[in-house]
Design a protein around this motif. Structure first.
Motif, PDB file in Angstrom:
ATOM      1  N   LEU A  11       0.833  -1.202   0.000  1.00  0.00           N
ATOM      2  CA  LEU A  11       0.000   0.000   0.000  1.00  0.00           C
ATOM      3  C   LEU A  11       0.868   1.252   0.000  1.00  0.00           C
ATOM      4  O   LEU A  11       0.603   2.194  -0.761  1.00  0.00           O
ATOM      5  CB  LEU A  11      -0.932   0.013   1.208  1.00  0.00           C
ATOM      6  N   ASP A  12       1.885   1.267   0.845  1.00  0.00           N
ATOM      7  CA  ASP A  12       2.771   2.431   0.928  1.00  0.00           C
ATOM      8  C   ASP A  12       3.402   2.717  -0.432  1.00  0.00           C
ATOM      9  O   ASP A  12       3.423   3.869  -0.882  1.00  0.00           O
ATOM     10  CB  ASP A  12       3.839   2.192   1.995  1.00  0.00           C
ATOM     11  N   ALA A  13       3.872   1.689  -1.112  1.00  0.00           N
ATOM     12  CA  ALA A  13       4.478   1.862  -2.441  1.00  0.00           C
ATOM     13  C   ALA A  13       3.439   2.367  -3.445  1.00  0.00           C
ATOM     14  O   ALA A  13       3.735   3.244  -4.267  1.00  0.00           O
ATOM     15  CB  ALA A  13       5.091   0.548  -2.913  1.00  0.00           C
ATOM     16  N   LEU A  14       2.230   1.831  -3.364  1.00  0.00           N
ATOM     17  CA  LEU A  14       1.157   2.224  -4.283  1.00  0.00           C
ATOM     18  C   LEU A  14       0.777   3.692  -4.121  1.00  0.00           C
ATOM     19  O   LEU A  14       0.543   4.397  -5.105  1.00  0.00           O
ATOM     20  CB  LEU A  14      -0.068   1.340  -4.042  1.00  0.00           C
ATOM     21  N   LEU A  15       0.756   4.179  -2.880  1.00  0.00           N
ATOM     22  CA  LEU A  15       0.279   5.538  -2.612  1.00  0.00           C
ATOM     23  C   LEU A  15       1.371   6.604  -2.640  1.00  0.00           C
ATOM     24  O   LEU A  15       1.063   7.794  -2.728  1.00  0.00           O
ATOM     25  CB  LEU A  15      -0.425   5.583  -1.254  1.00  0.00           C
ATOM     26  N   ASN A  27      -7.710   3.360  -4.226  1.00  0.00           N
ATOM     27  CA  ASN A  27      -6.739   2.300  -4.488  1.00  0.00           C
ATOM     28  C   ASN A  27      -6.508   1.417  -3.273  1.00  0.00           C
ATOM     29  O   ASN A  27      -6.273   0.214  -3.409  1.00  0.00           O
ATOM     30  CB  ASN A  27      -5.416   2.877  -5.001  1.00  0.00           C
ATOM     31  N   ALA A  28      -6.590   1.971  -2.076  1.00  0.00           N
ATOM     32  CA  ALA A  28      -6.452   1.160  -0.863  1.00  0.00           C
ATOM     33  C   ALA A  28      -7.586   0.137  -0.781  1.00  0.00           C
ATOM     34  O   ALA A  28      -7.350  -1.041  -0.481  1.00  0.00           O
ATOM     35  CB  ALA A  28      -6.428   2.051   0.378  1.00  0.00           C
ATOM     36  N   VAL A 146      -2.489   4.225   5.471  1.00  0.00           N
ATOM     37  CA  VAL A 146      -3.529   5.082   4.879  1.00  0.00           C
ATOM     38  C   VAL A 146      -3.444   6.477   5.511  1.00  0.00           C
ATOM     39  O   VAL A 146      -3.460   7.484   4.814  1.00  0.00           O
ATOM     40  CB  VAL A 146      -4.940   4.475   5.071  1.00  0.00           C
ATOM     41  N   ALA A 147      -3.314   6.530   6.835  1.00  0.00           N
ATOM     42  CA  ALA A 147      -3.240   7.813   7.548  1.00  0.00           C
ATOM     43  C   ALA A 147      -2.038   8.619   7.091  1.00  0.00           C
ATOM     44  O   ALA A 147      -2.121   9.846   6.937  1.00  0.00           O
ATOM     45  CB  ALA A 147      -3.186   7.571   9.051  1.00  0.00           C
ATOM     46  N   LYS A 148      -0.923   7.957   6.876  1.00  0.00           N
ATOM     47  CA  LYS A 148       0.309   8.615   6.422  1.00  0.00           C
ATOM     48  C   LYS A 148       0.098   9.334   5.081  1.00  0.00           C
ATOM     49  O   LYS A 148       0.692  10.374   4.820  1.00  0.00           O
ATOM     50  CB  LYS A 148       1.417   7.565   6.290  1.00  0.00           C
ATOM     51  N   HIS A 149      -0.769   8.765   4.241  1.00  0.00           N
ATOM     52  CA  HIS A 149      -1.014   9.321   2.896  1.00  0.00           C
ATOM     53  C   HIS A 149      -2.336  10.083   2.812  1.00  0.00           C
ATOM     54  O   HIS A 149      -2.799  10.402   1.718  1.00  0.00           O
ATOM     55  CB  HIS A 149      -0.995   8.192   1.862  1.00  0.00           C
ATOM     56  N   PHE A 150      -2.951  10.387   3.958  1.00  0.00           N
ATOM     57  CA  PHE A 150      -4.251  11.047   3.959  1.00  0.00           C
ATOM     58  C   PHE A 150      -4.107  12.525   3.670  1.00  0.00           C
ATOM     59  O   PHE A 150      -3.273  13.199   4.234  1.00  0.00           O
ATOM     60  CB  PHE A 150      -4.946  10.840   5.315  1.00  0.00           C
TER      61      PHE A 150
END
Length: 150
Positions: A11-15, A27-28, A146-150
């Protein structure tokens, strides 16, 4: 669940590099649905502070409840308690909101940014006892990404 310990890193790589919250949440949800077996719904409820309401956000699955009040149902309880909840049998959860009658078990996790809940990650399964303690650990880490990329 298979060994899905790489799911948060995927997820981290995707976002990474994307700043649009709706695109990231979309995407998540898609990553969860394509990666986790035996799901019938995966998505987010976004907290509207002015309305004190959790509003349906990006998801994968059948149509869903559009508004959930904090404190109500599994999603609202997770919000009120500010914690991950694993529900082996949703029919035994007091106040469960049946958005999809096919759902039998559920796992939810708060998305916390600057010590405030901004959303709830909600994942449903048509099987009883679908989610384990190790699933909860992975979903907790997934929610933090998710929160990191919010």
């Amino acid at each position: 669940m298979d060994d899905l310990t790489l799911l948060p890193a995927q997820l981290d790589a995707l976002l990474t590099g994307e700043t649009n919250t709706i695109a990231n949440l979309s995407n998540a949800a898609a990553l969860l649905m394509q990666t986790l077996p035996d799901l019938n719904w995966a998505g987010f409820y976004l907290f509207d502070e002015a309305a004190n309401d959790l509003i349906l956000g990006p998801f994968q699955g059948k149509v869903a409840c559009m508004h959930i009040t904090p404190g109500n149902g599994v999603v609202g309880t997770s919000f009120a308690k500010k914690e991950v909840l694993v529900v082996p049998n949703v029919h035994e959860f007091a106040g469960h909101i049946a958005c999809d009658s096919a759902s039998e078990s559920e796992i939810v996790a708060p998305i916390i940014v600057n010590n405030k809940i901004v959303a709830i990650l909600d994942i449903d399964s048509p099987s009883l006892n679908r989610f384990s303690t190790s699933d909860a650990d992975i979903i907790t880490e997934f929610a933090a990404i998710v929160a990191k990329h919010f």
